[in-house]
Design a protein around this motif. Sequence first.
Motif, PDB file in Angstrom:
ATOM      1  N   PHE A 160       0.839  -1.202   0.000  1.00  5.80           N
ATOM      2  CA  PHE A 160       0.000   0.000   0.000  1.00  5.80           C
ATOM      3  C   PHE A 160       0.876   1.256   0.000  1.00  5.80           C
ATOM      4  N   THR A 161       1.884   1.257   0.857  1.00  6.35           N
ATOM      5  CA  THR A 161       2.753   2.430   0.971  1.00  6.35           C
ATOM      6  C   THR A 161       3.530   2.682  -0.311  1.00  6.35           C
ATOM      7  N   VAL A 162       4.025   1.617  -0.929  1.00  7.18           N
ATOM      8  CA  VAL A 162       4.767   1.776  -2.190  1.00  7.18           C
ATOM      9  C   VAL A 162       3.858   2.356  -3.263  1.00  7.18           C
ATOM     10  N   GLU A 163       2.661   1.809  -3.367  1.00  6.88           N
ATOM     11  CA  GLU A 163       1.759   2.255  -4.431  1.00  6.88           C
ATOM     12  C   GLU A 163       1.326   3.699  -4.226  1.00  6.88           C
ATOM     13  N   VAL A 164       0.924   4.034  -3.004  1.00  7.66           N
ATOM     14  CA  VAL A 164       0.483   5.408  -2.739  1.00  7.66           C
ATOM     15  C   VAL A 164       1.644   6.377  -2.919  1.00  7.66           C
ATOM     16  N   GLY A 165       2.819   6.013  -2.392  1.00  5.78           N
ATOM     17  CA  GLY A 165       3.985   6.882  -2.550  1.00  5.78           C
ATOM     18  C   GLY A 165       4.330   7.108  -4.016  1.00  5.78           C
ATOM     19  N   GLY A 166       4.241   6.044  -4.810  1.00  5.64           N
ATOM     20  CA  GLY A 166       4.517   6.171  -6.241  1.00  5.64           C
ATOM     21  C   GLY A 166       3.512   7.059  -6.951  1.00  5.64           C
ATOM     22  N   LEU A 167       2.241   6.923  -6.582  1.00  9.14           N
ATOM     23  CA  LEU A 167       1.206   7.772  -7.185  1.00  9.14           C
ATOM     24  C   LEU A 167       1.465   9.237  -6.880  1.00  9.14           C
ATOM     25  N   VAL A 168       1.813   9.519  -5.645  1.00  7.98           N
ATOM     26  CA  VAL A 168       2.060  10.912  -5.253  1.00  7.98           C
ATOM     27  C   VAL A 168       3.291  11.455  -5.966  1.00  7.98           C
ATOM     28  N   ARG A 169       4.368  10.661  -6.008  1.00  6.51           N
ATOM     29  CA  ARG A 169       5.601  11.137  -6.639  1.00  6.51           C
ATOM     30  C   ARG A 169       5.473  11.238  -8.156  1.00  6.51           C
ATOM     31  N   SER A 170       4.455  10.598  -8.732  1.00  9.70           N
ATOM     32  CA  SER A 170       4.296  10.651 -10.189  1.00  9.70           C
ATOM     33  C   SER A 170       3.904  12.049 -10.661  1.00  9.70           C
ATOM     34  N   GLY A 171       3.462  12.891  -9.740  1.00  7.89           N
ATOM     35  CA  GLY A 171       3.114  14.266 -10.094  1.00  7.89           C
ATOM     36  C   GLY A 171       1.769  14.392 -10.785  1.00  7.89           C
ATOM     37  N   ARG A 172       0.940  13.355 -10.754  1.00 12.22           N
ATOM     38  CA  ARG A 172      -0.342  13.402 -11.439  1.00 12.22           C
ATOM     39  C   ARG A 172      -1.471  13.891 -10.549  1.00 12.22           C
ATOM     40  N   LEU A 173      -1.212  14.111  -9.258  1.00  8.01           N
ATOM     41  CA  LEU A 173      -2.265  14.543  -8.349  1.00  8.01           C
ATOM     42  C   LEU A 173      -2.257  16.057  -8.198  1.00  8.01           C
ATOM     43  N   SER A 174      -3.441  16.650  -8.231  1.00  7.54           N
ATOM     44  CA  SER A 174      -3.554  18.094  -8.000  1.00  7.54           C
ATOM     45  C   SER A 174      -3.438  18.358  -6.499  1.00  7.54           C
ATOM     46  N   ASP A 175      -3.299  19.630  -6.137  1.00  6.25           N
ATOM     47  CA  ASP A 175      -3.239  19.982  -4.719  1.00  6.25           C
ATOM     48  C   ASP A 175      -4.505  19.542  -3.991  1.00  6.25           C
ATOM     49  N   ASN A 176      -5.670  19.713  -4.626  1.00  6.45           N
ATOM     50  CA  ASN A 176      -6.926  19.281  -3.999  1.00  6.45           C
ATOM     51  C   ASN A 176      -6.945  17.770  -3.792  1.00  6.45           C
ATOM     52  N   GLN A 177      -6.466  17.023  -4.780  1.00 10.60           N
ATOM     53  CA  GLN A 177      -6.423  15.573  -4.641  1.00 10.60           C
ATOM     54  C   GLN A 177      -5.460  15.162  -3.529  1.00 10.60           C
ATOM     55  N   LEU A 178      -4.330  15.860  -3.439  1.00 12.52           N
ATOM     56  CA  LEU A 178      -3.378  15.559  -2.357  1.00 12.52           C
ATOM     57  C   LEU A 178      -3.992  15.847  -0.992  1.00 12.52           C
TER      58      LEU A 178
END
Length: 197
Positions: A160-178
Amino acid sequence: MTAVFSHGRLRLYLLKLLADGPRHGYELIRLLEDRFLGRYAPSAGTIYPRLQRLEVEGLVVHTAVGGRKVYEITESGRAELRRRAGELATLESDITASVRDLTAAAEEIGSEVRGPARDKRERRGATRRAGGEPPAPPSGAAPAAGSPLLAEFDKRLAAFTVEVGGLVRSGRLSDNQLRTAIRVLDGALDGLRRLLR
């Protein structure tokens, strides 16, 4: 598959592992698990289709040894690694960051799990020392270290941590999504704290 290995990155990492020598699929799974300090391991259903695809593309070949397919990188595979050396360096950096995140998260959750269990044990011990009847152990008593259930929990938490961390680091999330993701994580942690009290 985790986000750290999104967009063909697992394929690239398999080539890197095979550049060190021929291996069968389960050896590659173990090498990946070792790289993630035992906190993540891909399934055979993740690895073997990618190896087959690499073979179709002429980047690896296999031979049968003792009833197992042993994969070996081809010269075309080595050329692919050379062309993508910069991408491979970035991937290694992302994996290192993911392992660091996994370790920190596991330690934080572990302390959250161990703290309430330790408090309960201390209360039971104090009751015994005072000559009173110890309370019955809770039905949800913490599993002993090394239990299969605790190991499964650690493995799922790590993935879970690897996947979520990778999603966040991918730069595809907006500030609202973060912000929403942070609230979701805080809510999950709060729920676990309440569960363990």
